[in-house]
Design a protein around this motif. Structure first.
Motif, PDB file in Angstrom:
ATOM      1  N   PHE A   1      11.091   2.427 -12.198  1.00  0.00           N
ATOM      2  CA  PHE A   1      11.539   1.335 -11.324  1.00  0.00           C
ATOM      3  C   PHE A   1      10.569   0.155 -11.397  1.00  0.00           C
ATOM      4  O   PHE A   1      10.983  -1.000 -11.494  1.00  0.00           O
ATOM      5  N   MET A   2       9.268   0.448 -11.352  1.00  0.00           N
ATOM      6  CA  MET A   2       8.283  -0.627 -11.428  1.00  0.00           C
ATOM      7  C   MET A   2       8.349  -1.336 -12.781  1.00  0.00           C
ATOM      8  O   MET A   2       8.187  -2.558 -12.857  1.00  0.00           O
ATOM      9  N   ALA A   3       8.595  -0.581 -13.848  1.00  0.00           N
ATOM     10  CA  ALA A   3       8.720  -1.196 -15.164  1.00  0.00           C
ATOM     11  C   ALA A   3       9.920  -2.140 -15.214  1.00  0.00           C
ATOM     12  O   ALA A   3       9.877  -3.187 -15.863  1.00  0.00           O
ATOM     13  N   ALA A   4      10.986  -1.758 -14.514  1.00  0.00           N
ATOM     14  CA  ALA A   4      12.193  -2.592 -14.485  1.00  0.00           C
ATOM     15  C   ALA A   4      12.079  -3.748 -13.502  1.00  0.00           C
ATOM     16  O   ALA A   4      12.869  -4.692 -13.562  1.00  0.00           O
ATOM     17  N   HIS A   5      11.099  -3.682 -12.598  1.00  0.00           N
ATOM     18  CA  HIS A   5      10.904  -4.732 -11.586  1.00  0.00           C
ATOM     19  C   HIS A   5       9.452  -5.222 -11.585  1.00  0.00           C
ATOM     20  O   HIS A   5       8.755  -5.124 -10.567  1.00  0.00           O
TER      21      HIS A   5
ATOM     22  N   GLN B   1       2.317  -1.532 -16.485  1.00  0.00           N
ATOM     23  CA  GLN B   1       1.872  -0.519 -17.440  1.00  0.00           C
ATOM     24  C   GLN B   1       1.053   0.565 -16.727  1.00  0.00           C
ATOM     25  O   GLN B   1       0.056   0.273 -16.081  1.00  0.00           O
ATOM     26  N   VAL B   2       1.492   1.808 -16.851  1.00  0.00           N
ATOM     27  CA  VAL B   2       0.709   2.956 -16.369  1.00  0.00           C
ATOM     28  C   VAL B   2       0.708   3.958 -17.523  1.00  0.00           C
ATOM     29  O   VAL B   2       1.617   4.781 -17.621  1.00  0.00           O
ATOM     30  N   PRO B   3      -0.287   3.896 -18.399  1.00  0.00           N
ATOM     31  CA  PRO B   3      -0.231   4.703 -19.625  1.00  0.00           C
ATOM     32  C   PRO B   3      -0.103   6.201 -19.409  1.00  0.00           C
ATOM     33  O   PRO B   3       0.501   6.890 -20.226  1.00  0.00           O
ATOM     34  N   PHE B   4      -0.653   6.726 -18.296  1.00  0.00           N
ATOM     35  CA  PHE B   4      -0.610   8.177 -18.113  1.00  0.00           C
ATOM     36  C   PHE B   4      -0.714   8.535 -16.638  1.00  0.00           C
ATOM     37  O   PHE B   4      -1.582   8.027 -15.932  1.00  0.00           O
ATOM     38  N   ILE B   5       0.197   9.376 -16.180  1.00  0.00           N
ATOM     39  CA  ILE B   5       0.125   9.955 -14.835  1.00  0.00           C
ATOM     40  C   ILE B   5       0.146  11.464 -14.979  1.00  0.00           C
ATOM     41  O   ILE B   5       1.039  12.028 -15.626  1.00  0.00           O
ATOM     42  N   ASP B   6      -0.836  12.124 -14.394  1.00  0.00           N
ATOM     43  CA  ASP B   6      -0.921  13.590 -14.422  1.00  0.00           C
ATOM     44  C   ASP B   6      -0.202  14.132 -13.186  1.00  0.00           C
ATOM     45  O   ASP B   6      -0.663  13.956 -12.068  1.00  0.00           O
TER      46      ASP B   6
ATOM     47  N   ASN C   1       2.819  26.184 -14.779  1.00  0.00           N
ATOM     48  CA  ASN C   1       4.050  25.403 -14.699  1.00  0.00           C
ATOM     49  C   ASN C   1       3.797  23.992 -14.191  1.00  0.00           C
ATOM     50  O   ASN C   1       3.265  23.812 -13.095  1.00  0.00           O
ATOM     51  N   PRO C   2       4.150  22.971 -14.972  1.00  0.00           N
ATOM     52  CA  PRO C   2       4.009  21.595 -14.484  1.00  0.00           C
ATOM     53  C   PRO C   2       4.760  21.409 -13.167  1.00  0.00           C
ATOM     54  O   PRO C   2       5.808  22.024 -12.946  1.00  0.00           O
ATOM     55  N   ASN C   3       4.217  20.584 -12.306  1.00  0.00           N
ATOM     56  CA  ASN C   3       4.890  20.290 -11.033  1.00  0.00           C
ATOM     57  C   ASN C   3       6.090  19.401 -11.313  1.00  0.00           C
ATOM     58  O   ASN C   3       6.005  18.171 -11.307  1.00  0.00           O
ATOM     59  N   GLN C   4       7.236  20.058 -11.525  1.00  0.00           N
ATOM     60  CA  GLN C   4       8.408  19.368 -12.049  1.00  0.00           C
ATOM     61  C   GLN C   4       8.962  18.307 -11.095  1.00  0.00           C
ATOM     62  O   GLN C   4       9.379  17.229 -11.523  1.00  0.00           O
ATOM     63  N   GLY C   5       9.009  18.625  -9.800  1.00  0.00           N
ATOM     64  CA  GLY C   5       9.538  17.653  -8.852  1.00  0.00           C
ATOM     65  C   GLY C   5       8.697  16.388  -8.811  1.00  0.00           C
ATOM     66  O   GLY C   5       9.218  15.264  -8.752  1.00  0.00           O
ATOM     67  N   ILE C   6       7.368  16.548  -8.852  1.00  0.00           N
ATOM     68  CA  ILE C   6       6.470  15.393  -8.887  1.00  0.00           C
ATOM     69  C   ILE C   6       6.666  14.627 -10.188  1.00  0.00           C
ATOM     70  O   ILE C   6       6.648  13.390 -10.217  1.00  0.00           O
ATOM     71  N   GLN C   7       6.876  15.340 -11.271  1.00  0.00           N
ATOM     72  CA  GLN C   7       7.108  14.714 -12.567  1.00  0.00           C
ATOM     73  C   GLN C   7       8.325  13.791 -12.507  1.00  0.00           C
ATOM     74  O   GLN C   7       8.283  12.644 -12.973  1.00  0.00           O
ATOM     75  N   GLY C   8       9.412  14.285 -11.920  1.00  0.00           N
ATOM     76  CA  GLY C   8      10.615  13.471 -11.812  1.00  0.00           C
ATOM     77  C   GLY C   8      10.463  12.323 -10.836  1.00  0.00           C
ATOM     78  O   GLY C   8      10.924  11.199 -11.087  1.00  0.00           O
ATOM     79  N   TYR C   9       9.797  12.592  -9.711  1.00  0.00           N
ATOM     80  CA  TYR C   9       9.622  11.559  -8.680  1.00  0.00           C
ATOM     81  C   TYR C   9       8.768  10.413  -9.221  1.00  0.00           C
ATOM     82  O   TYR C   9       9.139   9.236  -9.116  1.00  0.00           O
ATOM     83  N   MET C  10       7.612  10.753  -9.807  1.00  0.00           N
ATOM     84  CA  MET C  10       6.740   9.721 -10.348  1.00  0.00           C
ATOM     85  C   MET C  10       7.345   9.076 -11.596  1.00  0.00           C
ATOM     86  O   MET C  10       7.093   7.901 -11.883  1.00  0.00           O
ATOM     87  N   GLY C  11       8.156   9.842 -12.312  1.00  0.00           N
ATOM     88  CA  GLY C  11       8.874   9.263 -13.446  1.00  0.00           C
ATOM     89  C   GLY C  11       9.791   8.144 -12.984  1.00  0.00           C
ATOM     90  O   GLY C  11       9.838   7.064 -13.592  1.00  0.00           O
ATOM     91  N   PHE C  12      10.518   8.375 -11.881  1.00  0.00           N
ATOM     92  CA  PHE C  12      11.391   7.318 -11.373  1.00  0.00           C
ATOM     93  C   PHE C  12      10.579   6.134 -10.869  1.00  0.00           C
ATOM     94  O   PHE C  12      10.925   4.975 -11.124  1.00  0.00           O
ATOM     95  N   MET C  13       9.507   6.403 -10.136  1.00  0.00           N
ATOM     96  CA  MET C  13       8.724   5.310  -9.553  1.00  0.00           C
ATOM     97  C   MET C  13       8.147   4.398 -10.640  1.00  0.00           C
ATOM     98  O   MET C  13       8.196   3.167 -10.523  1.00  0.00           O
TER      99      MET C  13
ATOM    100  N   ASN D   1       6.671   1.510 -27.515  1.00  0.00           N
ATOM    101  CA  ASN D   1       6.294   0.572 -26.451  1.00  0.00           C
ATOM    102  C   ASN D   1       6.693   1.077 -25.069  1.00  0.00           C
ATOM    103  O   ASN D   1       6.804   0.272 -24.133  1.00  0.00           O
ATOM    104  N   ARG D   2       6.894   2.369 -24.923  1.00  0.00           N
ATOM    105  CA  ARG D   2       7.226   2.904 -23.604  1.00  0.00           C
ATOM    106  C   ARG D   2       6.182   2.426 -22.592  1.00  0.00           C
ATOM    107  O   ARG D   2       5.003   2.268 -22.911  1.00  0.00           O
ATOM    108  N   THR D   3       6.622   2.233 -21.366  1.00  0.00           N
ATOM    109  CA  THR D   3       5.742   1.624 -20.367  1.00  0.00           C
ATOM    110  C   THR D   3       4.779   2.630 -19.759  1.00  0.00           C
ATOM    111  O   THR D   3       3.621   2.302 -19.482  1.00  0.00           O
ATOM    112  N   SER D   4       5.243   3.863 -19.535  1.00  0.00           N
ATOM    113  CA  SER D   4       4.416   4.876 -18.883  1.00  0.00           C
ATOM    114  C   SER D   4       4.732   6.250 -19.460  1.00  0.00           C
ATOM    115  O   SER D   4       5.765   6.451 -20.101  1.00  0.00           O
TER     116      SER D   4
END
Length: 346
Positions: free
Chosen positions: A292-296, A315-320, A277-289, A139-142
């Motif tokens: 946070f939205m899932a928690a709020h 719910q955001v099933p997938f972010i590239d 190489n995946p854009n790691q910084g974007i991965q972490g930044y959007m992961g937090f965003m 049941n992960r949110t994103s």
């Protein structure tokens, strides 16, 4: 005509809103926490949990995660296990939950074993977002990742561009990790569908172990001295494969996903052709965003049935997060040591 009518109706609604002072009637105003906005309460903490915690891949991801958190006054923590061991990662995840964080950004080593732990966390009020690898039946949110199919197709086309449409190729793999599995299977399927003249002559599991990759590649080369190219879903195995190719004196085009400092040096000297190489910084930044939205969820009132159905509206099933192509020409831009200069590692 239908589009025109819809546009007319929307225009009338917008005009009516403007005449009303650009506000909704009080009874219809979403009950969101606009006063607090995108800010954490004091001590509100979000955790990033990974496997093989010393791997350099996580460093830029966590930096992006922290950057987003700091902008919103949130606390972060880095967690996981140093071993490649699913039971130990689950234990570390469950230990994180004891501290009652607001949410966990999780890279699950394997999909299915994490279903129940993720669901239990969410049932207990702790949100979970996955990144880079997924547990889609949970049941992960994103889920935040690069497009592994796109990576595989790009790698296949690059090999064809360099070696032609007829030849032999091999893959190394890491069975059980969702993103690595998809990178390999999508690559093989793409080759079979588009370039039947390219023959798969070797496929071995090396599980991110450079020593196993060295041995596996040596065996593949011995059995297939005309091997033209290799596709590898991660950087650790690419390091071992490159060593075997050099030792054998073979001219094999090596492409892989992800990057490590050692693999970067091999790209710089031409031993490895390219990394995706995946854009790691974007991965972490959007992961937090998304976490946070899932928690709020009180901050969003989407146009759907979340109130009646009772699901989390964030719910955001997938972010590239996209991926970058690393070659000899731009390799200096991916120097991890230079990237970390002046940055906190805590």
């Amino acid at each position: 005509m239908k589009i025109t009518r819809i546009a007319a109706v929307l225009g009338a609604m917008i005009a009516a809103t403007a005449l009303a002072g650009c506000t909704m009637p009080a009874a219809e105003t979403p009950k969101t926490d606009a006063a607090g906005g995108f800010q954490c309460e004091e001590g509100e903490t979000y955790v990033m949990n990974v496997m093989v915690s010393a791997h350099p891949y996580w460093v830029p991801v966590y930096q992006g995660f922290k950057q987003a958190a700091e902008a919103m006054g949130c606390e972060t923590a880095f967690s996981g296990t140093p071993e490649y061991d699913i039971s130990k990662q689950i234990a570390s995840f469950e230990q994180d939950l004891v501290e009652n964080p607001a949410g966990v950004l999780l890279h699950p080593m394997q999909s299915d074993p994490f279903i129940e732990p993720i669901n239990a966390a969410i049932d207990g009020g702790i949100e979970v977002v996955t990144f880079a690898a997924d547990s889609p039946e949970s049941n992960r949110t994103s889920y935040v990742t690069s497009d592994n199919r796109a990576e595989a197709a790009f790698a296949a086309e690059e090999i064809i561009k360099v070696v032609g449409e007829e030849g032999e190729y091999a893959v190394l793999e890491n069975p059980g990790q969702s993103n690595h599995d998809l990178r390999v299977t999508a690559f093989i399927d793409y080759m079979a569908a588009n370039y039947p003249g390219m023959q798969l002559v070797g496929r071995q599991a090396t599980n991110q172990d450079s020593n196993k990759a060295y041995q596996a590649t040596g065996s593949i080369l011995q059995a297939n001295p005309e091997l033209d190219a290799m596709w590898i879903p991660e950087a650790g195995s690419a390091e071992g494969a490159a060593a075997a190719v050099v030792e054998a004196g073979s001219d094999v085009l090596i492409l892989h996903a992800d990057v490590t400092p050692t693999a970067l040096d091999l790209i710089k000297d031409g031993t490895i052709h390219m990394s995706l190489n995946p854009n790691q910084g974007i991965q972490g930044y959007m992961g937090f965003m998304t976490l946070f939205m899932a928690a709020h969820p009180e901050l969003i009132d989407p146009f759907n049935d979340y109130k009646a159905s009772g699901f989390n509206p964030a719910q955001v099933p997938f972010i590239d997060n996209g991926f970058s192509v690393i070659t000899k020409e731009n390799a200096d831009s991916f120097d991890l040591e230079a990237y970390m200069e002046g940055r906190s590692t805590e």
